[in-house]
Design a protein around this motif. Structure first.
Motif, mmCIF file in Angstrom:
data_model
loop_
_atom_site.group_PDB
_atom_site.id
_atom_site.type_symbol
_atom_site.label_atom_id
_atom_site.label_comp_id
_atom_site.label_asym_id
_atom_site.label_seq_id
_atom_site.Cartn_x
_atom_site.Cartn_y
_atom_site.Cartn_z
ATOM 1 N N PHE A 28 17.790 10.741 -12.692
ATOM 2 C CA PHE A 28 18.310 11.217 -11.175
ATOM 3 C C PHE A 28 16.950 10.396 -9.827
ATOM 4 C CE2 PHE A 28 21.327 13.907 -13.545
ATOM 5 C CZ PHE A 28 22.147 13.340 -13.146
ATOM 6 N N LEU A 29 15.108 10.802 -10.343
ATOM 7 C CA LEU A 29 15.200 10.367 -9.276
ATOM 8 C C LEU A 29 14.652 9.134 -8.868
ATOM 9 C CD1 LEU A 29 12.548 11.946 -8.280
ATOM 10 C CD2 LEU A 29 11.101 11.564 -9.587
ATOM 11 N N LEU A 30 14.524 7.919 -10.229
ATOM 12 C CA LEU A 30 14.854 6.449 -10.481
ATOM 13 C C LEU A 30 16.751 6.763 -9.385
ATOM 14 C CD1 LEU A 30 14.431 4.137 -12.515
ATOM 15 C CD2 LEU A 30 16.131 4.204 -11.076
ATOM 16 N N VAL A 31 17.732 6.969 -9.254
ATOM 17 C CA VAL A 31 18.756 6.886 -8.885
ATOM 18 C C VAL A 31 17.960 7.451 -6.975
ATOM 19 C CG1 VAL A 31 20.889 7.392 -7.994
ATOM 20 C CG2 VAL A 31 20.162 6.734 -10.482
ATOM 21 N N ILE A 32 18.073 8.150 -7.243
ATOM 22 C CA ILE A 32 17.946 8.630 -5.502
ATOM 23 C C ILE A 32 16.874 8.178 -5.259
ATOM 24 C CG2 ILE A 32 15.779 10.813 -6.138
ATOM 25 C CD1 ILE A 32 17.796 12.707 -4.297
ATOM 26 N N ASN A 33 15.493 7.913 -5.150
ATOM 27 C CA ASN A 33 14.665 6.793 -4.300
ATOM 28 C C ASN A 33 15.418 5.444 -4.382
ATOM 29 O OD1 ASN A 33 12.745 8.005 -3.839
ATOM 30 N ND2 ASN A 33 12.458 9.018 -6.066
ATOM 31 N N ALA A 34 16.146 5.235 -4.866
ATOM 32 C CA ALA A 34 16.882 3.958 -5.165
ATOM 33 C C ALA A 34 17.902 3.754 -3.994
ATOM 34 C CB ALA A 34 17.750 3.438 -6.645
ATOM 35 N N GLY A 35 18.593 4.851 -4.635
ATOM 36 C CA GLY A 35 19.782 5.013 -2.753
ATOM 37 C C GLY A 35 18.992 5.295 -1.873
ATOM 38 N N GLY A 36 16.909 5.540 -1.736
ATOM 39 C CA GLY A 36 17.195 5.856 -0.053
ATOM 40 C C GLY A 36 16.187 4.560 0.308
ATOM 41 N N GLN A 67 9.879 4.883 -1.644
ATOM 42 C CA GLN A 67 10.652 5.073 -2.546
ATOM 43 C C GLN A 67 11.133 4.236 -3.709
ATOM 44 O OE1 GLN A 67 10.896 7.446 0.448
ATOM 45 N NE2 GLN A 67 12.271 7.679 -1.780
ATOM 46 N N ALA A 68 10.666 2.779 -3.547
ATOM 47 C CA ALA A 68 9.983 2.109 -4.375
ATOM 48 C C ALA A 68 9.683 2.333 -5.627
ATOM 49 C CB ALA A 68 10.194 0.718 -4.293
ATOM 50 N N LEU A 90 0.676 -0.809 -0.258
ATOM 51 C CA LEU A 90 -0.120 0.163 0.007
ATOM 52 C C LEU A 90 0.866 1.601 0.083
ATOM 53 C CD1 LEU A 90 -2.621 -1.293 2.529
ATOM 54 C CD2 LEU A 90 -2.869 -1.748 -0.073
ATOM 55 N N VAL A 91 1.968 1.306 0.503
ATOM 56 C CA VAL A 91 2.956 2.599 0.972
ATOM 57 C C VAL A 91 3.295 2.776 -0.378
ATOM 58 C CG1 VAL A 91 4.522 3.205 2.109
ATOM 59 C CG2 VAL A 91 3.212 2.142 3.326
ATOM 60 N N LEU A 92 3.710 1.561 -1.469
ATOM 61 C CA LEU A 92 4.653 1.226 -2.731
ATOM 62 C C LEU A 92 3.631 2.070 -3.996
ATOM 63 C CD1 LEU A 92 6.785 0.296 -5.009
ATOM 64 C CD2 LEU A 92 4.500 -1.284 -5.675
ATOM 65 N N LEU A 93 2.325 2.142 -3.269
ATOM 66 C CA LEU A 93 1.379 2.729 -4.550
ATOM 67 C C LEU A 93 1.370 4.081 -4.059
ATOM 68 C CD1 LEU A 93 -1.913 -0.179 -4.076
ATOM 69 C CD2 LEU A 93 0.247 0.311 -6.050
ATOM 70 N N ASP A 94 0.921 4.105 -2.467
ATOM 71 C CA ASP A 94 1.823 5.365 -2.343
ATOM 72 C C ASP A 94 2.992 6.414 -2.910
ATOM 73 O OD1 ASP A 94 2.883 7.973 -0.113
ATOM 74 O OD2 ASP A 94 0.934 7.436 0.481
ATOM 75 N N GLY A 95 3.311 5.988 -2.709
ATOM 76 C CA GLY A 95 4.549 6.288 -3.214
ATOM 77 C C GLY A 95 5.289 7.007 -4.725
ATOM 78 N N LEU A 96 4.078 5.508 -5.541
ATOM 79 C CA LEU A 96 4.075 5.950 -6.610
ATOM 80 C C LEU A 96 3.493 7.133 -6.997
ATOM 81 C CD1 LEU A 96 4.162 4.574 -9.459
ATOM 82 C CD2 LEU A 96 2.336 2.738 -8.966
ATOM 83 N N ASP A 97 2.087 7.124 -6.542
ATOM 84 C CA ASP A 97 1.297 8.586 -7.079
ATOM 85 C C ASP A 97 1.701 10.073 -6.478
ATOM 86 O OD1 ASP A 97 -1.724 8.980 -7.006
ATOM 87 O OD2 ASP A 97 -1.319 10.610 -5.791
ATOM 88 N N LEU A 98 2.399 9.989 -5.324
ATOM 89 C CA LEU A 98 3.617 10.978 -4.985
ATOM 90 C C LEU A 98 4.199 11.491 -6.553
ATOM 91 C CD1 LEU A 98 3.502 12.911 -2.761
ATOM 92 C CD2 LEU A 98 5.208 11.659 -1.459
#
Length: 440
Positions: free
Chosen positions: A289-297, A155-156, A27-35
């Motif tokens: 860069f957005l993908l990379v920063i979230n992967a780092g997260g 972050q995912a 559910l939080v994955l969906l939250d992060g995706l939407d955000l």
């Protein structure tokens, strides 16, 4: 007939904890995706001249989204402490998924902005409630890693948002990304209704012991594995209790730290692709860069949560992580070879997102079960003021061609967050909770 008493950590208790964590993670994955899809799709939306979104309006919409999150977070904790976590989680998911569908079909910037505002309410409702739910089903010795594992989903979702935007915006248009984010509601709602239990800890705290025992028996766990005492009615879901006795100073510092942390999280995530493009990177690299920063997260959270559990406190890790964020964000304004920039973005994500998450896991240790949702909701909600301010400020700086200064401003926010966490005294969770329990 009641099941035999189990000595935690029992196999059944571990199984139930894993189930709750996995469901909330999804559910939080969906939250992060939407955000994060907003920041990922923003360059494409700005390039759609027929739609008419300007950088200034984009910043305002980002702030509207986070203002909705503020309202959702402030109300969710109090409501969840009184009516239960499960209903609040389900409501939040439905709201932000349906709002994503409206964004995908929005005929005007006004409708798009209104949908992002409503989506923010749903997002704000879900996150603190899911954190409280996971913590109440996780063994005390593993609660920091439990929360950071949960937040890797955030972050995912951001990484998926960046990946989807990079792959489909050019081919199918920016609207397709929002339809992609709305579709999972057909899986999420049945999963909540069928497999996500109510918080047993919250039921006990509410005095609904019979229902709590029936739920514990159904899953083959001991009721004594959860909070054994009922909170007083005066404390239950009470904002005033967050400022009772020794808590007032700690609550204030957590609020300010969360404000600075979420200013960073949402300011950077909303404007990183656009600001990096203004630094001279092409659109594909800027979105990546957005993908990379979230992967780092994701990596940073796993490291931070494990370290916090080993130390028995998240506070020193949060201090170190915010300090490292200061350096990482500041370096983004410095021209560097592309591969070094990618490394810096990855490490900055690792420190930034986990530092903010450790604020949440630290907060819950200071409050009784009956106000835990309220405490988390208000720490998250007050932080949303920073989240409202961050995207707006980024929009002003980008519109004024001052992207480089934006990184400096975000670095200052990281310094202030470091100082606030450092001013919180000790790791006196059990002492503070005991004192709060005696105040009437």
């Amino acid at each position: 007939m009641s099941s035999p008493e189990l000595t935690p950590p029992s196999t059944a208790l571990k199984r139930l904890s894993i189930r709750v964590t996995v469901l909330c993670w999804f559910l939080v994955l969906l939250d992060g995706l939407d955000l994060f899809v907003y920041g990922a799709s923003l360059p494409g939306v700005l390039d759609d001249k027929g739609f008419g979104l300007t950088p200034g309006a984009a910043g305002n919409i980002g702030s509207l989204n986070t203002f909705g999150m503020l309202l959702g977070a402030l109300s969710a904790g109090v409501i969840a402490d009184r009516v239960g976590r499960r209903k609040v989680i389900a409501t939040g998911v439905v709201v932000f998924c349906l709002s994503a569908a409206v964004c995908g079909a929005a005929p005007t910037v006004t409708v798009f902005g209104a949908a992002r505002f409503v989506a923010g309410i749903g997002l704000g409702v879900l996150l603190p409630t899911a954190i409280a739910q996971v913590m109440e089903y996780t063994a005390p010795a593993r609660r920091h890693i439990g929360v950071t594992i949960l937040m890797t989903a955030h972050q995912a979702g951001g990484a998926i948002a960046g990946g989807v935007a990079a792959s489909v915006v050019a081919a199918l248009g920016w609207r397709s990304v929002y339809w992609f984010g709305a579709a999972p509601v057909v899986l999420a709602l049945p999963a909540i209704l069928l497999w996500l239990p109510e918080s047993i800890t919250n039921l006990v705290a509410a005095g609904r012991t019979a229902k709590a025992r029936a739920l514990a028996d159904r899953h083959g766990v001991s009721l004594e594995s959860f909070a054994p005492e009922r909170d007083s009615d005066r404390h239950r879901g009470s904002l005033r209790s967050l400022f009772t006795g020794p808590l007032w100073r700690t609550t204030t510092l957590f609020w300010i730290a969360s404000f600075m942390g979420l200013l960073l999280v949402y300011g950077v995530n909303t404007w990183l692709p656009t600001m990096m493009r203004d630094q001279g990177y092409n659109l594909g690299s800027a979105i990546s860069f957005l993908l990379v920063i979230n992967a780092g997260g994701i990596v940073g959270m796993l490291v931070a949560g494990s370290l916090a559990d080993r130390l028995g406190s998240a506070r020193p890790v949060a201090i170190a992580w915010f300090a490292a964020t200061t350096v990482g964000v500041a370096l983004l304004a410095v021209p560097m070879p592309l591969w070094i920039t990618y490394v810096d973005v990855f490490l900055t994500g690792g420190f930034l997102f986990s530092a903010q998450t450790l604020i949440y896991s630290s907060t819950s240790n200071y409050y009784l079960p009956g106000v835990r949702g309220t405490a988390l909701g208000w720490v998250s909600g007050i932080g949303r003021f920073g989240a409202v301010f961050g995207p707006w400020l980024g929009g002003v700086l980008v519109a004024s061609s001052l992207s480089t200064w934006g990184f400096a401003v975000f670095a200052v926010a990281a310094v202030l967050a470091t100082l606030m966490i450092a001013l919180i005294r000790g790791n006196s969770a059990s002492v503070v909770r005991a004192k709060l329990a005696t105040v009437d």
